[in-house]
Scaffold this active site. Structure first.
Site, PDB file in Angstrom:
ATOM      1  N   PHE A 137       1.249   8.139 -10.494  1.00 15.90           N
ATOM      2  CA  PHE A 137       2.655   8.540 -10.399  1.00 15.90           C
ATOM      3  C   PHE A 137       3.289   8.135  -8.820  1.00 15.90           C
ATOM      4  O   PHE A 137       2.547   8.490  -7.909  1.00 15.90           O
ATOM      5  CB  PHE A 137       2.794  10.148 -10.803  1.00 15.90           C
ATOM      6  CG  PHE A 137       3.968  10.476 -10.806  1.00 15.90           C
ATOM      7  CD1 PHE A 137       4.742  10.326 -12.009  1.00 15.90           C
ATOM      8  CD2 PHE A 137       4.806  11.262  -9.873  1.00 15.90           C
ATOM      9  CE1 PHE A 137       6.251  10.602 -12.332  1.00 15.90           C
ATOM     10  CE2 PHE A 137       6.095  11.721  -9.916  1.00 15.90           C
ATOM     11  CZ  PHE A 137       6.594  11.417 -11.405  1.00 15.90           C
ATOM     12  N   ASP A 212      -5.528  14.145  -9.333  1.00 12.22           N
ATOM     13  CA  ASP A 212      -4.246  14.732  -9.709  1.00 12.22           C
ATOM     14  C   ASP A 212      -4.294  15.318 -11.277  1.00 12.22           C
ATOM     15  O   ASP A 212      -4.480  14.264 -11.883  1.00 12.22           O
ATOM     16  CB  ASP A 212      -3.285  13.546  -9.527  1.00 12.22           C
ATOM     17  CG  ASP A 212      -1.730  14.194  -9.865  1.00 12.22           C
ATOM     18  OD1 ASP A 212      -1.614  15.078 -10.611  1.00 12.22           O
ATOM     19  OD2 ASP A 212      -0.694  13.604  -9.320  1.00 12.22           O
ATOM     20  N   TYR A 237       4.336  23.011 -14.443  1.00  9.46           N
ATOM     21  CA  TYR A 237       5.628  22.885 -15.380  1.00  9.46           C
ATOM     22  C   TYR A 237       5.302  21.866 -16.825  1.00  9.46           C
ATOM     23  O   TYR A 237       6.550  21.917 -17.432  1.00  9.46           O
ATOM     24  CB  TYR A 237       7.058  22.581 -14.608  1.00  9.46           C
ATOM     25  CG  TYR A 237       6.800  21.188 -13.817  1.00  9.46           C
ATOM     26  CD1 TYR A 237       7.023  20.086 -14.177  1.00  9.46           C
ATOM     27  CD2 TYR A 237       6.653  21.404 -12.236  1.00  9.46           C
ATOM     28  CE1 TYR A 237       6.983  19.059 -13.348  1.00  9.46           C
ATOM     29  CE2 TYR A 237       6.698  20.399 -11.449  1.00  9.46           C
ATOM     30  CZ  TYR A 237       6.646  19.416 -11.827  1.00  9.46           C
ATOM     31  OH  TYR A 237       6.932  17.952 -11.139  1.00  9.46           O
ATOM     32  N   LYS A 238       4.326  21.279 -16.904  1.00  7.85           N
ATOM     33  CA  LYS A 238       4.061  20.247 -18.045  1.00  7.85           C
ATOM     34  C   LYS A 238       3.252  21.257 -19.124  1.00  7.85           C
ATOM     35  O   LYS A 238       4.049  21.944 -19.531  1.00  7.85           O
ATOM     36  CB  LYS A 238       3.528  19.232 -17.507  1.00  7.85           C
ATOM     37  CG  LYS A 238       4.129  18.501 -16.422  1.00  7.85           C
ATOM     38  CD  LYS A 238       3.488  16.988 -16.291  1.00  7.85           C
ATOM     39  CE  LYS A 238       4.143  16.185 -14.978  1.00  7.85           C
ATOM     40  NZ  LYS A 238       5.450  16.107 -14.729  1.00  7.85           N
ATOM     41  N   ARG A 386       7.705   7.501 -24.274  1.00  9.77           N
ATOM     42  CA  ARG A 386       6.700   8.925 -24.153  1.00  9.77           C
ATOM     43  C   ARG A 386       6.777   9.720 -25.053  1.00  9.77           C
ATOM     44  O   ARG A 386       7.823  10.148 -25.224  1.00  9.77           O
ATOM     45  CB  ARG A 386       6.413   9.109 -22.613  1.00  9.77           C
ATOM     46  CG  ARG A 386       5.920   8.059 -21.622  1.00  9.77           C
ATOM     47  CD  ARG A 386       5.544   8.850 -20.582  1.00  9.77           C
ATOM     48  NE  ARG A 386       6.446  10.014 -20.176  1.00  9.77           N
ATOM     49  CZ  ARG A 386       6.210  10.767 -19.276  1.00  9.77           C
ATOM     50  NH1 ARG A 386       5.114  10.454 -18.258  1.00  9.77           N
ATOM     51  NH2 ARG A 386       6.999  11.634 -18.779  1.00  9.77           N
TER      52      ARG A 386
END
Length: 427
Positions: A137, A212, A237-238, A386
Site C-alpha cells: 500500500f 501490515d 476499520y476494514k 475490487r
C-alpha cells in the site's frame, strides 16, 4: 463449506440454499446496511456495527457530558488502548500484553520501523537497506522513504516484486538488509503471503520483519507469535468494522517489547505520565508504543467491531470467505467469458485473501455503474475492480447478483455513459 460443481443447473436458487445453510448467517444481524444494497467494500471500510450510534452517543452524552474529565478514570478511558489491544491480540495471534490500539497505521509503521532499525543498527551497523513490496500500500512505502530520509545515514528503501517475496527472497536478501516490511494481503490483487515461511526466510537473512495486517485482520486466521514475527501493524476499520478512521494497532513480540525505542516519545508512553517530569522515561511493555492522547469516541465505537470478531470462529470465517471467492471467480470466468476481463486474484487458497479483483479496460466506469445500482465495490489503478468479501454479512446470493449485474452492464455497455466517466476525490 463448498460450492456446487459449476454446471448449467447452477442458478440463484442454489446460492439461496447455501445462504440458508450458512453457519455465520446470524452475524448479519450485527450490522446495519442500507436496504437494497450489496456491500462489497468491507476490505476498505467495514459496515456499521449495530449499536455504534448508541455507543457514540453514550460516550458523548454520558461519559463526556456528565462524567467530564472524571471519565478518564470512572469510564476507563485511560486504559482503552491496552484493553482494546488485548482484543486485537486475540484476533491476530498475539500474546497477552503485546498489542495496543492507537494512532494510525502509518504512524504505527513509522514507530515500529524506527525502533527496528535502531535495534539492527546496534547489532549490525552495516545493514542499511529496507525492503518492501513494490505493490505494498503506497502509504507504507512513503513512510519508509520518509524515515530513511530523516535518518540520513545511508538508509535506502528498495522495492521487490511479489514473486520475489513468494520465492523467499532469492535475489534481494543480502547482508545489507536490516528490515523487511510486508503487507500480508496485497491491497490491489488480494494475494496472500505465507507469514511463517516468509518470516523464517527473512530471519535467516539476518533481517527483521514488520507485517501490515490491514487487509487480513478479521478476515482470516493469523498467528503472529507462532510465526515468529517481530512486529505488526494494522487498522480496525476494514474487516474489523471499527468505523471510518477508527484507530490502528501495533503489535510487538514479547522478546522485543522492552527494547522498543519510541521515536515519537509522547507523554502517554512515559513510565509515569502524571508526574509531569521534563525527562522522558519509557514505560515497560505495551504502553511504550503509545504517543499522545487518544481519540476516545472512535476508540469506543471500534470496540464493538472487535467484540464481534472475537465472538466468531475465524476458521469458519476463512472457510466461507474462500467459498464465496471461489464462487465469484467461477461465475466471472464462465458468465463473463466474452468480455475483456481478467481475474488477478490468485486461484490457490493458500495465496488468496478475502477479496476478488478483476481488471477491465473501463474498470472505473464499470464500477461506477455497479455502484449506481447499489452494488458497492471500489476501483484501484490500473483498471482494477475490487470486491471485498466480508463473510459475516455477505452471502452467496449477493455474489450471484453482483456477477449478473456485471453481465448486464458489460453486455449492454451501460458503463459507456458520461456520468460514469467523472471521478470524485476518492475512487
Amino acid at each position: 463449506m463448498t460450492i456446487p460443481e459449476l454446471s448449467a443447473t447452477l442458478d440463484r436458487s442454489a446460492c439461496e440454499r447455501l445462504d440458508r445453510d450458512d453457519d455465520l448467517r446470524a452475524f448479519r444481524d450485527e450490522f446495519i446496511l442500507p436496504p437494497e444494497t450489496i456491500y462489497l467494500d468491507g476490505n476498505s471500510l467495514g459496515a456499521r456495527t449495530k449499536g455504534a450510534a448508541e455507543r457514540a452517543q453514550e460516550v458523548i452524552a454520558d461519559e463526556w457530558g456528565t462524567g467530564l474529565i472524571r471519565s478518564w478514570n470512572t469510564a476507563g478511558w485511560f486504559d482503552l488502548p491496552a484493553k482494546l489491544g488485548e482484543k486485537v491480540a486475540g484476533i491476530v495471534g498475539g500474546e497477552t500484553g503485546s498489542t495496543v490500539v492507537t494512532d494510525t497505521t502509518s504512524i504505527n509503521l513509522f514507530k515500529a520501523a524506527s525502533a527496528a532499525l535502531k535495534m539492527q543498527s546496534a547489532a549490525a551497523p552495516e545493514r542499511r537497506i529496507i525492503l518492501t513490496q513494490r505493490e505494498n500500500f503506497p502509504s507504507d512505502i512513503y513512510m519508509l522513504q520518509g524515515l530513511a530520509e530523516q535518518l540520513d545515514d545511508g538508509y535506502e528503501v528498495r522495492l521487490v516484486d511479489d514473486e520475489e517475496v513468494t520465492a523467499g527472497f532469492p535475489n534481494s536478501m543480502t547482508d545489507e538488509v536490516a528490515l523487511v516490511v510486508l503487507t500480508h494481503v496485497n491491497y490491489r490483487t488480494g494475494r496472500l503471503f505465507d507469514m511463517e515461511t516468509t518470516t523464517s526466510a527473512i530471519h535467516a537473512g539476518g533481517a527483521m520483519v514488520i507485517w501490515d495486517l490491514c487487509h487480513s485482520a478479521g478476515a482470516l486466521e493469523i498467528d503472529l507469535a507462532g510465526s515468529g514475527a517481530d512486529m505488526a501493524i494494522g487498522c480496525t476499520y476494514k474487516f474489523l468494522n471499527g468505523g471510518p478512521g477508527s484507530p490502528a494497532f501495533i503489535w510487538v513480540s514479547e522478546e522485543l517489547q522492552n527494547g522498543f525505542s519510541q521515536p515519537l516519545s509522547g507523554w502517554w508512553s512515559h513510565a509515569k505520565p502524571f508526574e509531569m517530569s521534563p525527562d522522558y522515561a519509557p514505560a515497560e511493555g505495551i504502553r511504550r508504543y503509545l504517543t499522545g492522547t487518544q481519540g476516545i469516541v472512535s476508540m469506543s465505537v471500534a470496540e464493538l467491531g472487535l467484540d464481534i470478531a472475537n465472538g466468531v470462529d475465524m476458521a469458519t470465517v476463512r472457510q466461507k470467505s474462500l467459498a464465496l471467492s471461489d464462487l465469484f471467480i467461477d461465475l466471472v470466468e464462465t458468465r463473463l467469458a466474452e468480455h475483456p476481463i481478467e481475474v488477478v486474484t490468485p486461484r490457490e487458497h493458500a495465496h488468496r485473501g478475502s477479496q476478488v479483483s478483476i481488471t477491465h479496460p473501463e474498470g472505473f466506469a464499470v464500477m461506477s455503474t455497479l455502484i449506481e445500482r447499489g452494488i458497492i465495490g471500489d476501483y484501484r489503478e490500473p483498471s482494477v475492480l475490487r470486491f471485498g468479501l466480508t463473510p459475516l454479512y455477505i452471502g452467496f446470493t449477493e455474489v450471484w447478483d453482483t456477477v449478473e449485474a456485471l453481465r448486464d452492464i458489460l453486455d449492454n455497455r451501460l458503463w459507456d455513459a458520461p456520468q460514469h466517466q467523472v471521478r470524485g476525490a476518492v475512487t
